[in-house]
Design an enzyme around this catalytic site. Structure first.
Site, PDB file in Angstrom:
ATOM      1  N   CYS A 153       0.720  -1.278   0.031  1.00  0.00           N
ATOM      2  CA  CYS A 153       0.098  -0.064  -0.110  1.00  0.00           C
ATOM      3  C   CYS A 153       0.992   1.140  -0.007  1.00  0.00           C
ATOM      4  O   CYS A 153       1.778   1.451   1.079  1.00  0.00           O
ATOM      5  CB  CYS A 153      -0.919   0.040   1.197  1.00  0.00           C
ATOM      6  SG  CYS A 153      -1.883   1.391   1.651  1.00  0.00           S
ATOM      7  N   CYS A 205       0.109   3.671   2.584  1.00  0.00           N
ATOM      8  CA  CYS A 205       0.377   3.242   3.962  1.00  0.00           C
ATOM      9  C   CYS A 205       2.046   3.709   4.244  1.00  0.00           C
ATOM     10  O   CYS A 205       2.448   3.993   5.496  1.00  0.00           O
ATOM     11  CB  CYS A 205       0.514   1.700   4.032  1.00  0.00           C
ATOM     12  SG  CYS A 205      -1.460   1.166   4.080  1.00  0.00           S
TER      13      CYS A 205
END
Length: 137
Positions: free
Chosen positions: A62, A65
């Protein structure tokens, strides 16, 4: 068997008394200044251990993230004694992700006194994240 349980309870009570003497002063030393790694197995215990815990639900693939990761690291140092930060890899810990219905990452779960108090979804600048966390302090 009952004697063993009583002894364990007594020792645990003594530990808790020592830990919370002086109204909880000097507890910063026991609170981590880096995010703690959480798993399905130890999640509940960790969330209940501290008064305020913010869990960063993330995955290695991600991009957002990875963008918020250094912010969480900084806040863990700056907010030591007030907030404990944790990281939960949702790919490896799907039980917690399902329990809290994590549909988008990064998602930050804010726990106060062991109870889910808020959910913050998406990457954002440090100042914006602090603005969302400060009402919980």
């Amino acid at each position: 068997m009952d004697n063993e349980l009583d002894e364990i309870k007594r020792k645990k009570l003594e530990q808790l008394k020592k830990r919370y003497m002086n109204g909880g002063n000097n507890m910063d030393e026991e609170m981590p200044n880096t995010p703690i790694e959480l798993t399905d197995g130890g999640f509940d215990e960790s969330v209940k251990k501290y008064q305020m815990v913010v869990i960063d639900c993330w995955a290695p693939w991600c991009g957002p993230c990875r963008m918020i990761h250094p912010i969480v690291e900084e806040l863990a140092k700056e907010m030591q004694g007030k907030i404990v930060f944790g990281k939960l890899n949702v790919d490896e810990n799907q039980g917690i992700a399902m329990r809290y219905q994590i549909m988008a990452i990064p998602s930050l779960l804010v726990f106060k006194n062991g109870e889910l108090a808020d959910r913050i979804v998406g990457a954002m600048p440090k100042e914006m994240l602090m603005a969302k966390l400060s009402p919980h302090l």
